[in-house]
Design a protein around this motif. Structure first.
Motif, PDB file in Angstrom:
ATOM      1  N   SER A   1     -25.522 -39.063 -54.409  1.00 64.65           N
ATOM      2  CA  SER A   1     -25.924 -40.148 -55.311  1.00 64.65           C
ATOM      3  C   SER A   1     -27.021 -39.689 -56.262  1.00 64.65           C
ATOM      4  O   SER A   1     -27.021 -40.049 -57.444  1.00 64.65           O
TER       5      SER A   1
ATOM      6  N   LEU B   1     -28.523 -52.595 -63.386  1.00 68.60           N
ATOM      7  CA  LEU B   1     -28.052 -52.704 -62.004  1.00 68.60           C
ATOM      8  C   LEU B   1     -29.216 -52.620 -61.017  1.00 68.60           C
ATOM      9  O   LEU B   1     -29.256 -53.355 -60.025  1.00 68.60           O
ATOM     10  N   ALA B   2     -30.157 -51.736 -61.293  1.00 69.23           N
ATOM     11  CA  ALA B   2     -31.331 -51.625 -60.426  1.00 69.23           C
ATOM     12  C   ALA B   2     -32.143 -52.917 -60.458  1.00 69.23           C
ATOM     13  O   ALA B   2     -32.602 -53.403 -59.418  1.00 69.23           O
TER      14      ALA B   2
ATOM     15  N   ALA C   1     -31.000 -55.913 -61.120  1.00 68.44           N
ATOM     16  CA  ALA C   1     -30.231 -56.928 -60.395  1.00 68.44           C
ATOM     17  C   ALA C   1     -30.383 -56.744 -58.888  1.00 68.44           C
ATOM     18  O   ALA C   1     -30.560 -57.721 -58.145  1.00 68.44           O
ATOM     19  N   TRP C   2     -30.333 -55.496 -58.436  1.00 72.72           N
ATOM     20  CA  TRP C   2     -30.487 -55.241 -57.004  1.00 72.72           C
ATOM     21  C   TRP C   2     -31.846 -55.716 -56.502  1.00 72.72           C
ATOM     22  O   TRP C   2     -31.951 -56.357 -55.464  1.00 72.72           O
ATOM     23  N   TRP C   3     -32.906 -55.403 -57.229  1.00 70.79           N
ATOM     24  CA  TRP C   3     -34.243 -55.808 -56.788  1.00 70.79           C
ATOM     25  C   TRP C   3     -34.401 -57.322 -56.816  1.00 70.79           C
ATOM     26  O   TRP C   3     -35.087 -57.890 -55.956  1.00 70.79           O
TER      27      TRP C   3
ATOM     28  N   VAL D   1     -31.955 -59.487 -56.262  1.00 65.30           N
ATOM     29  CA  VAL D   1     -31.216 -59.960 -55.084  1.00 65.30           C
ATOM     30  C   VAL D   1     -32.005 -59.659 -53.813  1.00 65.30           C
ATOM     31  O   VAL D   1     -32.127 -60.505 -52.923  1.00 65.30           O
ATOM     32  N   ALA D   2     -32.555 -58.454 -53.729  1.00 63.44           N
ATOM     33  CA  ALA D   2     -33.325 -58.073 -52.543  1.00 63.44           C
ATOM     34  C   ALA D   2     -34.549 -58.967 -52.374  1.00 63.44           C
ATOM     35  O   ALA D   2     -34.932 -59.300 -51.251  1.00 63.44           O
TER      36      ALA D   2
ATOM     37  N   TRP E   1     -33.967 -62.123 -50.425  1.00 62.16           N
ATOM     38  CA  TRP E   1     -33.783 -61.989 -48.980  1.00 62.16           C
ATOM     39  C   TRP E   1     -35.099 -62.010 -48.227  1.00 62.16           C
ATOM     40  O   TRP E   1     -35.126 -62.226 -47.034  1.00 62.16           O
TER      41      TRP E   1
END
Length: 104
Positions: free
Chosen positions: A72, A92-93, A95-97, A99-100, A103
């Protein structure tokens, strides 16, 4: 327990005193590609250790995880040279953060 914490702290400080000059020298004097390769090796070793901490018990699974992480890194290195892909990766990074963060 208190003595064990002091011993652990001492070991970490000694490790930092040894590794910090090496990292600084690498950043300042190594060509970018060579520094990236050295960093990929360190990240691969960290991924190997993390796979064990994450509970992957088989050697094959540990190797696959560490290999996937290093692969990767190589893919990201290649993709970062293309400006359009860089924007997509950053989005994308992000968006990931986001979403994270939901949580937690």
């Amino acid at each position: 327990m208190q003595a064990n914490n002091k011993s652990s702290l001492k070991q970490r400080v000694i490790t930092a005193l040894i590794l910090a000059p090496l990292v600084i020298a690498g950043v300042l004097f190594l060509p970018t590609v060579l520094f990236a390769l050295m960093l990929a090796i360190v990240v691969g070793l960290g991924a190997w250790e993390w796979s064990r901490l994450a509970g992957l018990t088989s050697l094959q699974a540990q190797r696959a995880y560490a290999g996937l992480v290093v692969l990767s890194l190589g893919l990201v290195w290649f993709l970062l040279k293309q400006q359009q892909v860089l924007l997509v990766l950053l989005l994308l990074a992000l968006a990931w953060w986001l979403v994270a963060a939901t949580w937690v």
